[in-house]
Design an enzyme around this catalytic site. Sequence first.
Site, PDB file in Angstrom:
ATOM      1  N   ASP A  54     -10.927   2.804   3.509  1.00  0.00           N
ATOM      2  CA  ASP A  54     -11.269   1.379   3.401  1.00  0.00           C
ATOM      3  C   ASP A  54     -12.775   1.179   3.202  1.00  0.00           C
ATOM      4  OD1 ASP A  54      -9.300  -0.614   3.445  1.00  0.00           O
ATOM      5  OD2 ASP A  54      -8.882  -0.296   5.575  1.00  0.00           O
ATOM      6  N   LYS A  67       0.845  -1.209   0.000  1.00  0.00           N
ATOM      7  CA  LYS A  67       0.000   0.000   0.000  1.00  0.00           C
ATOM      8  C   LYS A  67       0.874   1.251   0.000  1.00  0.00           C
ATOM      9  CE  LYS A  67      -3.787  -2.557   2.057  1.00  0.00           C
ATOM     10  NZ  LYS A  67      -4.628  -2.901   3.208  1.00  0.00           N
ATOM     11  N   GLN A  92      -4.779  -1.579   9.324  1.00  0.00           N
ATOM     12  CA  GLN A  92      -4.712  -2.919   8.740  1.00  0.00           C
ATOM     13  C   GLN A  92      -5.373  -3.938   9.674  1.00  0.00           C
ATOM     14  OE1 GLN A  92      -3.672  -3.542   5.638  1.00  0.00           O
ATOM     15  NE2 GLN A  92      -3.990  -5.732   5.822  1.00  0.00           N
TER      16      GLN A  92
HETATM   17  N1  GUN Z   1      -7.031  -6.959   5.872  1.00  0.00           N
HETATM   18  C1  GUN Z   1      -7.367  -7.725   4.800  1.00  0.00           C
HETATM   19  N2  GUN Z   1      -7.915  -6.952   3.831  1.00  0.00           N
HETATM   20  C2  GUN Z   1      -7.920  -5.685   4.302  1.00  0.00           C
HETATM   21  C3  GUN Z   1      -8.356  -4.441   3.760  1.00  0.00           C
HETATM   22  O1  GUN Z   1      -8.874  -4.335   2.637  1.00  0.00           O
HETATM   23  N3  GUN Z   1      -8.179  -3.364   4.553  1.00  0.00           N
HETATM   24  C4  GUN Z   1      -7.637  -3.457   5.799  1.00  0.00           C
HETATM   25  N4  GUN Z   1      -7.531  -2.337   6.508  1.00  0.00           N
HETATM   26  N5  GUN Z   1      -7.241  -4.581   6.335  1.00  0.00           N
HETATM   27  C5  GUN Z   1      -7.374  -5.694   5.575  1.00  0.00           C
END
Ligand code: GUN
Length: 275
Positions: free
Chosen positions: A118, A51, A95
């Site tokens: 998100d 990311k 996350q």
């Molecule tokens: N963990 C697995 N997929 C995601 C996601 O799309 N966003 C976040 N913040 N955590 C995750």
Amino acid sequence: MAVLIDGKAISSQIKDELKAYVAEKGLSDKLCLAVVLVGSDPASQVYVNNKKKACEYVGIGSKSFELPETTGEEELLSLIDRLNGDDSITGILVQLPLPLQIREDVVIRRIAPEKDVDGFHPMNVGRLSIGEKGFVSCTPAGVIELLKRSRIPVEGKECVVIGRSNIVGKPMAMLLLRENGTVTVAHSRTKDLREVCKRADIVVVAIGKPKFINREYIKEGATVIDVGIHRMENGKLCGDVDFADVESVAGAITPVPGGVGPMTIAMLMSNCVYS
Ligand code: GUN
């Protein structure tokens, strides 16, 4: 033989478009994603790094906050409060999963909805469900983008989503409905899953079981989108769909890796840029 839907190529194209948009509008110094990671789960570390790299590629800022596994809920909430109040931070991503001592729903609710890139905050989930503008969960948004850019129409089609998670299945169903699909959400308690699935023109599989869906579940010519990702004993990755088996009956199919996965990050970048 099915047409391969190349998520890697489509996600690169989206990131290039975003990069050009950021440069053209001079947004580089105005946008910054805060990425919060609690603990040292190796998979989460890889996702978070990807990311941050994507932010760099697109030309927007990112700030990373790495907290120890033992971090308490209050400590994380006070960091979120600080990021919410910091005008230089335009997006916040915590996350998941979080360590057990921290309640995920409490943390998600604390993120200011206007920085919730998100799309997990109940305010954004609610907006999606009533057709208002707001941030949309990145993986299902990526699936819609894959379909659009592959010119696979959704309107009037039978769409079956397998899985009902808050992050993928439920928003996926809402998005397909918004595109005028006829949507069924199937899950682990669905009776006759095979028959339900076989009706579908478009199947989105987010069931969390390696190679669970084989050709017996798929109507000839259907589009098969595989959201799953698993590491097999031989070290290779596979999805929820038995690709080699389904490929010969499907009309179009996403591979794993290189299908839905790269789209999640591309859509996160899109949420950051259009925040
Ligand atoms: N963990 C697995 N997929 C995601 C996601 O799309 N966003 C976040 N913040 N955590 C995750």
